[in-house]
Design a protein around this motif. Structure first.
Motif, short mmCIF file in Angstrom:
data_model
loop_
_atom_site.label_atom_id
_atom_site.label_comp_id
_atom_site.label_asym_id
_atom_site.label_seq_id
_atom_site.Cartn_x
_atom_site.Cartn_y
_atom_site.Cartn_z
N ASP A 114 90.25 26.70 74.31
CA ASP A 114 91.57 27.68 74.45
C ASP A 114 92.17 27.39 73.16
OD1 ASP A 114 92.46 24.91 74.76
OD2 ASP A 114 92.70 25.21 76.80
N ILE A 115 93.16 28.17 72.97
CA ILE A 115 93.93 28.16 71.53
C ILE A 115 94.98 26.95 71.45
CG2 ILE A 115 95.34 29.64 70.13
CD1 ILE A 115 94.33 32.11 71.69
N PRO A 116 94.57 26.14 70.61
CA PRO A 116 95.73 24.98 70.55
C PRO A 116 96.95 25.35 69.98
CG PRO A 116 93.63 24.52 69.25
CD PRO A 116 93.29 26.12 69.53
N GLN A 117 97.84 25.06 70.93
CA GLN A 117 99.28 25.42 70.52
C GLN A 117 99.72 24.94 69.03
OE1 GLN A 117 101.23 27.56 72.08
NE2 GLN A 117 102.84 27.53 70.42
N VAL A 118 99.07 23.63 68.63
CA VAL A 118 99.57 23.15 67.30
C VAL A 118 99.45 24.23 66.51
CG1 VAL A 118 99.22 21.24 65.92
CG2 VAL A 118 98.69 21.03 68.35
N LEU A 119 98.04 24.87 66.36
CA LEU A 119 97.48 25.62 65.42
C LEU A 119 98.51 27.18 65.35
CD1 LEU A 119 93.64 25.66 65.39
CD2 LEU A 119 95.38 24.37 64.14
N VAL A 120 99.02 27.46 66.80
CA VAL A 120 99.79 28.62 66.77
C VAL A 120 101.30 28.41 65.91
CG1 VAL A 120 101.08 30.26 68.41
CG2 VAL A 120 98.74 29.44 68.75
N ASP A 121 101.73 27.07 66.11
CA ASP A 121 103.01 26.43 65.69
C ASP A 121 102.84 26.51 63.95
OD1 ASP A 121 103.80 26.24 68.41
OD2 ASP A 121 103.53 24.17 68.37
N GLN A 122 101.39 26.07 63.56
CA GLN A 122 101.46 26.02 62.08
C GLN A 122 101.13 27.53 61.40
OE1 GLN A 122 98.52 23.00 61.02
NE2 GLN A 122 99.85 21.58 62.32
N LEU A 123 101.24 28.64 61.99
CA LEU A 123 101.11 29.74 61.77
C LEU A 123 102.54 30.36 61.13
CD1 LEU A 123 98.67 31.78 61.37
CD2 LEU A 123 99.23 32.79 63.68
N LYS A 124 102.59 31.04 59.92
CA LYS A 124 103.81 31.57 59.64
C LYS A 124 104.17 32.65 60.33
CE LYS A 124 103.73 30.89 54.54
NZ LYS A 124 103.53 31.26 53.17
N ASP A 125 105.47 33.33 60.45
CA ASP A 125 105.94 34.52 61.04
C ASP A 125 105.26 35.54 60.36
OD1 ASP A 125 107.42 35.39 63.31
OD2 ASP A 125 108.41 36.74 61.74
N GLY A 126 104.60 36.56 60.83
CA GLY A 126 103.60 37.62 60.04
C GLY A 126 102.38 37.05 59.66
N GLY A 127 102.12 35.89 60.22
CA GLY A 127 100.69 35.48 60.05
C GLY A 127 99.75 35.75 61.10
N LYS A 128 98.34 35.61 60.75
CA LYS A 128 97.36 36.10 61.86
C LYS A 128 96.22 34.78 61.84
CE LYS A 128 97.29 40.72 60.15
NZ LYS A 128 96.43 41.94 59.89
N MET A 129 95.68 34.58 62.96
CA MET A 129 94.75 33.52 63.20
C MET A 129 93.62 34.19 63.76
SD MET A 129 95.07 29.89 65.07
CE MET A 129 95.84 30.44 66.49
N LEU A 130 92.32 33.74 63.50
CA LEU A 130 91.34 34.16 64.21
C LEU A 130 90.52 32.81 64.76
CD1 LEU A 130 89.22 36.61 61.62
CD2 LEU A 130 90.01 37.08 63.98
N ILE A 131 90.19 33.02 65.95
CA ILE A 131 89.68 31.75 66.75
C ILE A 131 88.58 32.21 67.87
CG2 ILE A 131 91.92 31.90 68.18
CD1 ILE A 131 91.25 28.71 68.32
N PRO A 132 87.35 31.76 67.65
CA PRO A 132 86.52 32.03 68.86
C PRO A 132 86.73 31.09 70.08
CG PRO A 132 85.36 31.16 66.87
CD PRO A 132 86.93 30.94 66.93
N VAL A 133 86.87 31.72 71.29
CA VAL A 133 87.75 31.19 72.39
C VAL A 133 86.54 31.26 73.60
CG1 VAL A 133 89.57 30.80 74.13
CG2 VAL A 133 89.91 31.28 71.67
N GLY A 134 86.19 30.37 74.42
CA GLY A 134 85.32 30.35 75.30
C GLY A 134 84.64 29.15 75.72
N GLY A 135 83.34 29.36 76.14
CA GLY A 135 82.57 28.36 76.72
C GLY A 135 81.72 27.75 75.46
N ARG A 136 80.67 26.72 76.09
CA ARG A 136 79.69 25.87 74.99
C ARG A 136 79.14 26.83 74.23
NH1 ARG A 136 77.11 23.45 72.31
NH2 ARG A 136 76.21 21.47 72.56
N PHE A 137 78.43 27.88 74.49
CA PHE A 137 77.45 28.80 74.01
C PHE A 137 78.08 30.13 73.21
CE2 PHE A 137 74.85 25.78 76.17
CZ PHE A 137 74.41 25.16 75.35
N PHE A 138 78.84 30.64 74.23
CA PHE A 138 79.25 31.95 73.84
C PHE A 138 80.80 31.91 73.85
CE2 PHE A 138 75.46 32.43 76.07
CZ PHE A 138 74.48 33.24 75.14
N GLN A 139 81.50 32.70 72.96
CA GLN A 139 83.03 32.91 72.94
C GLN A 139 83.29 34.39 72.60
OE1 GLN A 139 81.57 30.81 70.23
NE2 GLN A 139 81.02 29.23 71.52
N ASP A 140 84.70 34.64 72.86
CA ASP A 140 85.31 35.77 72.42
C ASP A 140 85.98 35.76 70.95
OD1 ASP A 140 84.33 37.74 74.36
OD2 ASP A 140 85.62 36.67 75.84
#
Ligand code: SAH
Length: 212
Positions: A157-183
């Motif tokens: 899942d998306i670690p809240q710590v990383l969301v917190d470390q994003l600037k306002d106006g910022g963007k983050m890309l993160i693969p989220v899902g299972g062991r082999f496949f993610q979105d």
């Protein structure tokens, strides 16, 4: 065919397949020598559009995935960027080609890979990339907040710590899902509000938290 010719052909095919269109990303991918980021015995496959093993059961991402992520991240020359999952250092090098005045902090949990990535990057003379050995699920608080965060390992899942470390106006890309496949998820922070957009399926090695 020389490595340079092979690289040009690969970039051409990525353009034709619709993965690459931004001039600065095309330029970066033409410049960075992917064969210098893979083990010697695999250099012959460096310009095939596929992930390759880099040791420690980890992989350098496929070129089309690097293209998609770099284009979508919408990187500007003055950005401060955090990458989680240094691996070979290739994605960091691509970002550094675009971020001429900013800085890239890239975090890797496996020391051997971080050391190898540092060597790969030193050979290419990048001055604005800092490779750190740590658990990237905690981000890198010292330099936060960041304009952009790119996670190149699959998270549950998306670690809240990383969301917190994003600037306002910022963007983050993160693969989220299972062991082999993610979105691949694009997270945007605007006026302190978070929006998430699913960009489609992807396959990454797992993001391993020291707490799990
Ligand atoms: N971006 C890399 C490929 C990443 S492979 C490249 O361009 O070559 C994913 C990497 O994430 C692996 O090296 C793995 O060790 C690392 N990783 C997994 N979990 C991590 C964590 N919690 N913190 C930092 N790195 C992590």
């Amino acid at each position: 065919m020389s490595f340079e010719e092979e690289r040009k052909n690969l970039i051409e095919s990525l353009k034709q397949r619709g993965y690459l269109s931004k001039p600065e990303v095309i330029e970066a991918m033409l410049k960075v020598e992917r064969h210098k980021f893979v083990p010697k015995d695999l250099q012959g496959q460096a310009y095939v559009d596929t992930p390759l093993p880099i040791g420690q059961e980890q992989t350098i991402s496929a070129p089309h995935m690097v293209a998609i992520m770099t284009e979508t991240l919408d990187v500007k020359p003055n950005h401060k960027i955090l990458e989680i999952g240094t691996g070979s250092g290739y994605q960091a090098a691509i970002l550094a080609e675009i971020v001429k005045e900013g800085e890239i902090y890239t975090v890797e949990r496996i020391r051997e890979l971080a050391e190898q990535a540092k060597k790969n990057l030193e050979k290419c003379n990048y001055k604005n990339i800092k490779v750190l050995v740590a658990d990237g699920t905690l981000g890198h608080r010292l330099e936060a907040p960041y304009d952009r965060i790119i996670v190149t390992a699959g998270a549950l899942d998306i670690p809240q710590v990383l969301v917190d470390q994003l600037k306002d106006g910022g963007k983050m890309l993160i693969p989220v899902g299972g062991r082999f496949f993610q979105d691949l998820i694009l997270v945007e922070k605007k006026d302190k509000k978070i929006t998430k957009k699913n960009l489609g399926g992807c396959m990454f090695v797992p993001l391993i938290s020291s707490e799990s």
